[in-house]
Design an enzyme around this catalytic site. Structure first.
Site, PDB file in Angstrom:
ATOM      1  N   HIS A 206       0.819  -1.102   0.032  1.00 54.82           N
ATOM      2  CA  HIS A 206      -0.046   0.113   0.042  1.00 54.82           C
ATOM      3  C   HIS A 206       0.765   1.337   0.005  1.00 54.82           C
ATOM      4  O   HIS A 206       1.951   1.254   0.862  1.00 54.82           O
ATOM      5  CB  HIS A 206      -0.933   0.033   1.297  1.00 54.82           C
ATOM      6  CG  HIS A 206      -1.837   1.188   1.431  1.00 54.82           C
ATOM      7  ND1 HIS A 206      -1.755   2.225   1.781  1.00 54.82           N
ATOM      8  CD2 HIS A 206      -3.262   0.816   1.128  1.00 54.82           C
ATOM      9  CE1 HIS A 206      -2.902   3.065   1.366  1.00 54.82           C
ATOM     10  NE2 HIS A 206      -3.986   2.160   1.368  1.00 54.82           N
ATOM     11  N   CYS A 244      -3.790   2.726  -4.127  1.00 55.15           N
ATOM     12  CA  CYS A 244      -4.843   3.470  -3.386  1.00 55.15           C
ATOM     13  C   CYS A 244      -4.760   4.992  -3.954  1.00 55.15           C
ATOM     14  O   CYS A 244      -3.806   5.654  -3.848  1.00 55.15           O
ATOM     15  CB  CYS A 244      -4.250   3.484  -1.930  1.00 55.15           C
ATOM     16  SG  CYS A 244      -5.594   4.520  -0.838  1.00 55.15           S
ATOM     17  N   HIS A 271      -7.680   0.389  -4.408  1.00 52.98           N
ATOM     18  CA  HIS A 271      -8.354   1.156  -3.578  1.00 52.98           C
ATOM     19  C   HIS A 271      -8.972   2.472  -4.499  1.00 52.98           C
ATOM     20  O   HIS A 271      -7.742   3.161  -4.583  1.00 52.98           O
ATOM     21  CB  HIS A 271      -7.634   1.662  -2.300  1.00 52.98           C
ATOM     22  CG  HIS A 271      -7.308   0.693  -1.439  1.00 52.98           C
ATOM     23  ND1 HIS A 271      -6.476   0.759   0.012  1.00 52.98           N
ATOM     24  CD2 HIS A 271      -7.447  -0.642  -1.200  1.00 52.98           C
ATOM     25  CE1 HIS A 271      -6.562  -0.219   0.808  1.00 52.98           C
ATOM     26  NE2 HIS A 271      -7.027  -1.291  -0.065  1.00 52.98           N
ATOM     27  N   ASP A 316     -12.600   1.884  -0.462  1.00 53.03           N
ATOM     28  CA  ASP A 316     -11.621   2.499   0.475  1.00 53.03           C
ATOM     29  C   ASP A 316     -12.142   3.394   1.793  1.00 53.03           C
ATOM     30  O   ASP A 316     -13.197   2.652   2.366  1.00 53.03           O
ATOM     31  CB  ASP A 316     -10.289   3.312  -0.190  1.00 53.03           C
ATOM     32  CG  ASP A 316      -8.964   3.289   0.842  1.00 53.03           C
ATOM     33  OD1 ASP A 316      -9.118   2.461   1.849  1.00 53.03           O
ATOM     34  OD2 ASP A 316      -8.068   3.931   0.402  1.00 53.03           O
ATOM     35  N   HIS A 317     -12.168   4.551   1.780  1.00 54.15           N
ATOM     36  CA  HIS A 317     -12.693   5.482   2.949  1.00 54.15           C
ATOM     37  C   HIS A 317     -14.036   6.030   2.410  1.00 54.15           C
ATOM     38  O   HIS A 317     -14.199   6.346   1.461  1.00 54.15           O
ATOM     39  CB  HIS A 317     -11.937   6.480   3.488  1.00 54.15           C
ATOM     40  CG  HIS A 317     -10.573   5.971   3.897  1.00 54.15           C
ATOM     41  ND1 HIS A 317      -9.327   6.635   4.096  1.00 54.15           N
ATOM     42  CD2 HIS A 317     -10.096   4.788   4.004  1.00 54.15           C
ATOM     43  CE1 HIS A 317      -8.289   5.723   4.618  1.00 54.15           C
ATOM     44  NE2 HIS A 317      -8.772   4.720   4.630  1.00 54.15           N
ATOM     45  N   TYR A 330     -14.881   4.466   7.960  1.00 48.74           N
ATOM     46  CA  TYR A 330     -15.299   3.193   7.627  1.00 48.74           C
ATOM     47  C   TYR A 330     -16.804   2.977   7.743  1.00 48.74           C
ATOM     48  O   TYR A 330     -17.012   1.832   8.282  1.00 48.74           O
ATOM     49  CB  TYR A 330     -14.519   2.172   8.248  1.00 48.74           C
ATOM     50  CG  TYR A 330     -13.092   1.877   7.594  1.00 48.74           C
ATOM     51  CD1 TYR A 330     -12.903   1.286   6.418  1.00 48.74           C
ATOM     52  CD2 TYR A 330     -12.063   2.653   7.895  1.00 48.74           C
ATOM     53  CE1 TYR A 330     -11.550   1.190   5.609  1.00 48.74           C
ATOM     54  CE2 TYR A 330     -10.818   2.767   7.253  1.00 48.74           C
ATOM     55  CZ  TYR A 330     -10.692   1.864   6.257  1.00 48.74           C
ATOM     56  OH  TYR A 330      -9.553   1.694   5.627  1.00 48.74           O
TER      57      TYR A 330
END
Ligand code: CS2
Ligand code: MN
Length: 368
Positions: A206, A244, A271, A316-317, A330
């Site tokens: 990552h 990401c 991501h 992802d977020h 999350y």
């Protein structure tokens, strides 16, 4: 593209598994044993427990995020050998239950860094925020002292034992350069990638978040050139990237579309999320649409589509919306919306490759 959803485990994540199952086009859990300290071998009974939970919810467990790397490996200490052996044992166990991808990172001391977990946005939602001047003005040794004076102190994403060791760790890195970190990563890959490959697993590093050095600590997974170097350190499909877009997107110099094209075939895990950057270096984790932030999400999904991406992805977020009290970044709602946006883009590109939106099986997209 195979869509997944990160879940932090029973008692640790308020999102019920059956809700994840109900998100369209989402068939896998991204999971980890968050209670096992970095460096320890994962116990088989705990792995089996997740396997069972996921199976009951009709979800697969192909992707683990993360098996964390012990600091001694990143520091290149002689004691790393025992932790590397433990990592290999964990890989073999994960391979035995069908895991395909292990996400990990190689950031010294700190994982992702934010200055606010619930920054209000103009629409009443909240999102994670990074204020550059706050980080630059912060003395990590003073922070470590505060943490040690307060046993209840916790930080999301941090294992308690790592938090308590912060002061010592920062000290240990005092003379570690970026090149040292590269050498230690190369050693780790030489040991680990063959074992991963034998067990049908692809390692996926990552990016550092944010993708620049913090507190004088070296960070190397930050740019296209550095990911190119990473892939050459061990040139094998099992040495891959978790690309990401949110982490890399905090730096405007990172051209993520170009990275997807260059690294196609070496990205087992994507991501996909947006960030809104400000001129002073601050950024906020806005919603997924291209128009909402600074990262070209539509271009990124097109690049995955055009390069025939068949790996795993996750939104992802997300923000906290609709009064959800979830884990920062999350929550269920905004990540589910993010998934639908990503699928919307993907499907549009997919159908537009065929005449008049006709699906490959001959049915008209609009009517099936
Ligand atoms: C980040 C990281 O992608 C993310 O959600 O917040 O915590 C990431 O999970 C790790 O760095 C991967 O090892
Ligand atoms: Mn990420």
């Amino acid at each position: 593209m195979r869509m997944t959803f990160r879940w932090f485990g029973e008692g640790n994540d308020p999102v019920p598994l059956r809700y994840i199952q109900q998100i369209p086009g989402t068939d896998g859990l991204v999971w980890s044993l968050h209670d096992v300290p970095a460096g320890e071998e994962w116990p088989m009974d705990k792995i089996r427990h997740y396997e069972r939970l996921a199976e009951e919810a009709g979800l697969h467990i192909d992707v683990v995020e993360s098996v964390n790397i012990h600091e001694d490996i990143k520091l290149g200490l002689p004691t790393r050998d025992v932790y590397i052996e433990n990592y290999k044992r964990t890989i073999r166990k994960l391979g035995s239950v069908g895991v395909k991808v292990i996400c990990y990172n190689f950031m010294p001391v700190f994982d992702w860094l934010r200055t606010e977990l619930h920054r209000p946005m103009p629409d009443g939602s909240t999102a994670m925020f990074y204020e550059k001047s706050v980080i630059e003005g912060l003395n990590p040794r003073a922070l470590a002292a505060t943490i040690n004076a307060n046993p209840a102190f916790s930080m999301p994403g941090w294992e308690p034992e790592r938090l308590r060791q912060m002061e010592l760790l920062i000290e240990a890195y005092r003379n570690v350069t970026e090149e040292d970190l590269w050498a230690n990563l190369a050693h780790f890959l030489e040991e680990i990638v063959p074992v991963a490959a034998e067990n049908g697993i692809r390692m996926a590093i990552h990016p550092d978040d944010p993708p620049w050095g913090v507190f004088g600590l070296p960070r190397i997974m930050t740019s296209q050139a550095n990911f190119r170097r990473l892939l050459k350190l061990y040139d094998h499909p099992s040495n891959g990237i978790t690309l990401c877009s949110g982490s890399l997107g905090a730096n405007p110099d990172n051209d993520i579309v170009a990275m997807i094209h260059e690294f196609a075939g070496r990205i087992p895990f994507a991501h996909i999320r947006n960030v809104k950057r400000y001129d002073n270096g601050d950024f906020i984790e806005c919603s997924h649409r291209t128009e909402d932030g600074s990262v070209d999400i539509a271009g990124i999904v097109k690049a995955y589509h055009d390069t025939g991406f068949d790996g795993y992805a996750r939104p992802d977020h997300g923000r906290q919306i609709w009064d959800e009290q979830g884990r920062p970044g999350y929550g269920l709602y905004d990540r589910a919306l993010g998934i639908m946006h990503l699928w919307g883009l993907w499907d549009a590109y997919r159908y537009s490759n065929n005449a008049q939106g006709v699906k490959a099986d001959g049915q008209t997209a609009a009517h099936s």
